[in-house]
Design a protein around this motif. Structure first.
Motif, PDB file in Angstrom:
ATOM      1  N   ALA A  83      63.455  22.512  38.756  1.00  0.00           N
ATOM      2  CA  ALA A  83      64.822  22.962  39.001  1.00  0.00           C
ATOM      3  C   ALA A  83      65.629  23.020  37.695  1.00  0.00           C
ATOM      4  O   ALA A  83      66.374  23.969  37.454  1.00  0.00           O
ATOM      5  N   ARG A  84      65.430  21.997  36.866  1.00  0.00           N
ATOM      6  CA  ARG A  84      66.228  21.914  35.628  1.00  0.00           C
ATOM      7  C   ARG A  84      65.823  22.944  34.587  1.00  0.00           C
ATOM      8  O   ARG A  84      66.537  23.160  33.617  1.00  0.00           O
ATOM      9  N   MET A 118      64.756  26.127  35.589  1.00  0.00           N
ATOM     10  CA  MET A 118      64.663  27.441  36.245  1.00  0.00           C
ATOM     11  C   MET A 118      65.190  28.564  35.348  1.00  0.00           C
ATOM     12  O   MET A 118      64.697  29.683  35.391  1.00  0.00           O
ATOM     13  N   GLN A 119      66.180  28.239  34.536  1.00  0.00           N
ATOM     14  CA  GLN A 119      66.712  29.263  33.629  1.00  0.00           C
ATOM     15  C   GLN A 119      66.396  28.949  32.168  1.00  0.00           C
ATOM     16  O   GLN A 119      67.148  29.332  31.271  1.00  0.00           O
ATOM     17  N   GLY A 132      67.012  26.126  40.862  1.00  0.00           N
ATOM     18  CA  GLY A 132      67.931  25.208  40.192  1.00  0.00           C
ATOM     19  C   GLY A 132      68.914  24.632  41.199  1.00  0.00           C
ATOM     20  O   GLY A 132      69.300  25.312  42.151  1.00  0.00           O
ATOM     21  N   ALA A 188      71.877  26.839  41.287  1.00  0.00           N
ATOM     22  CA  ALA A 188      71.620  28.276  41.124  1.00  0.00           C
ATOM     23  C   ALA A 188      71.860  29.038  42.420  1.00  0.00           C
ATOM     24  O   ALA A 188      71.490  28.573  43.504  1.00  0.00           O
TER      25      ALA A 188
END
Ligand code: PEP
Ligand code: MN
Length: 259
Positions: free
Chosen positions: A118-119, A121-122, A142, A145
């Motif tokens: 999740a941390r 994802m971008q 995220g 997100a």
């Protein structure tokens, strides 16, 4: 046209990991194992247990994105190799979280599927590097997100040439604090409608409580999830990470029996 969209491709994408297929059949894919690889003994105990209960893929992270720098950070490469060995021993493919491009070659060698947490994802550099490989990817949403941001992160992988993308709804942060996160079943059902990519759910991180995992796991499957990722530990109270949300082997066995 966006590659994740059903306008681009109307039929479901299937992603093969070993002999396991996401999105293809009506049979949900169950990924299970500890949050973190702690030792060979711990991992083997859990690996044998989840295999016996009917899990299809073994999870276990060796590089951990911990909120506090003082929390256990994982065994690193040593842990990744333990995971590979345990997977071979019980006959299950393995998935583990990759946090940095620095270790990509090692992950390509030792795991069957890459988890982007999740941390990250971008983390666009990570997405771009992984897009150039042919390794199946489990891309987690995220915690802050939107659905569009989530799908555009997947687009980085597709656009770069890696079409083996499995999405994972793992709960989002809302005003509600009584559970760790809020499992966004809306997004799951919406993504099944608008995207051809397989999507699974993570009721462990979504709730943060082992006693809520079975109900939310079933709810996600009812909403159309192609599978689940579930944290399991042989001694949750002793776990170095996420013990509160980990099912015991007995609880996991019972859950699988009822599926
Ligand atoms: C995990 O799977 O253990 C994990 C850290 O999940 P997330 O990235 O969804 O928080
Ligand atoms: Mn975890």
């Amino acid at each position: 046209m966006l590659k994740y969209s059903r306008h681009h491709q109307p039929e479901n994408t299937t992603v093969e990991v070993g002999t396991v297929s996401f999105g293809g059949s009506h049979k949900p894919v169950i990924i299970a194992g500890p949050c973190t690889v702690e030792s060979e003994e711990q991992l083997l105990k859990i690996a044998h247990g989840v295999k016996k209960a009917g899990a299809h893929i073994l999870r276990g992270s060796a590089f951990k994105p911990r909120t506090s720098p003082y929390s256990f950070q994982g065994l690193g490469l040593k842990g990744l190799k333990m995971l590979q060995k345990a997977g071979k021993e019980v006959g299950l493919p393995v998935v583990s979280e990759i946090m940095s491009v620095e270790f990509l070659e090692d992950f390509l060698e030792h795991v069957d599927m890459l988890q982007i947490g999740a941390r990250n994802m971008q983390n666009f550099d990570l997405l771009k590097a992984i897009s150039k490989t042919k390794k199946p990817v489990l891309l987690k949403r995220g915690m802050g997100a939107t659905v569009e941001e989530f799908l555009l992160a997947a687009e980085y992988l597709l656009e770069g040439g890696n079409e083996k993308v499995v999405l994972c709804e793992r709960g989002i942060r809302t005003f509600e604090t009584s559970t760790r996160n809020t499992l966004d079943l809306n997004s799951l059902a919406l993504i099944k409608l608008t995207s051809h990519l397989p999507i699974i759910a993570d009721p462990s991180h979504a709730t943060g409580r082992a006693d809520l995992v079975p109900a939310l796991g079933r709810a996600a499957l009812a909403a159309g999830a192609d599978g689940l990722i579930i944290e399991v530990h042989h001694q949750p109270s002793e776990a170095l990470c996420d013990g509160k949300q980990s099912l015991t082997l007995e609880e996991f066995g019972k859950f699988m029996g009822k599926l």
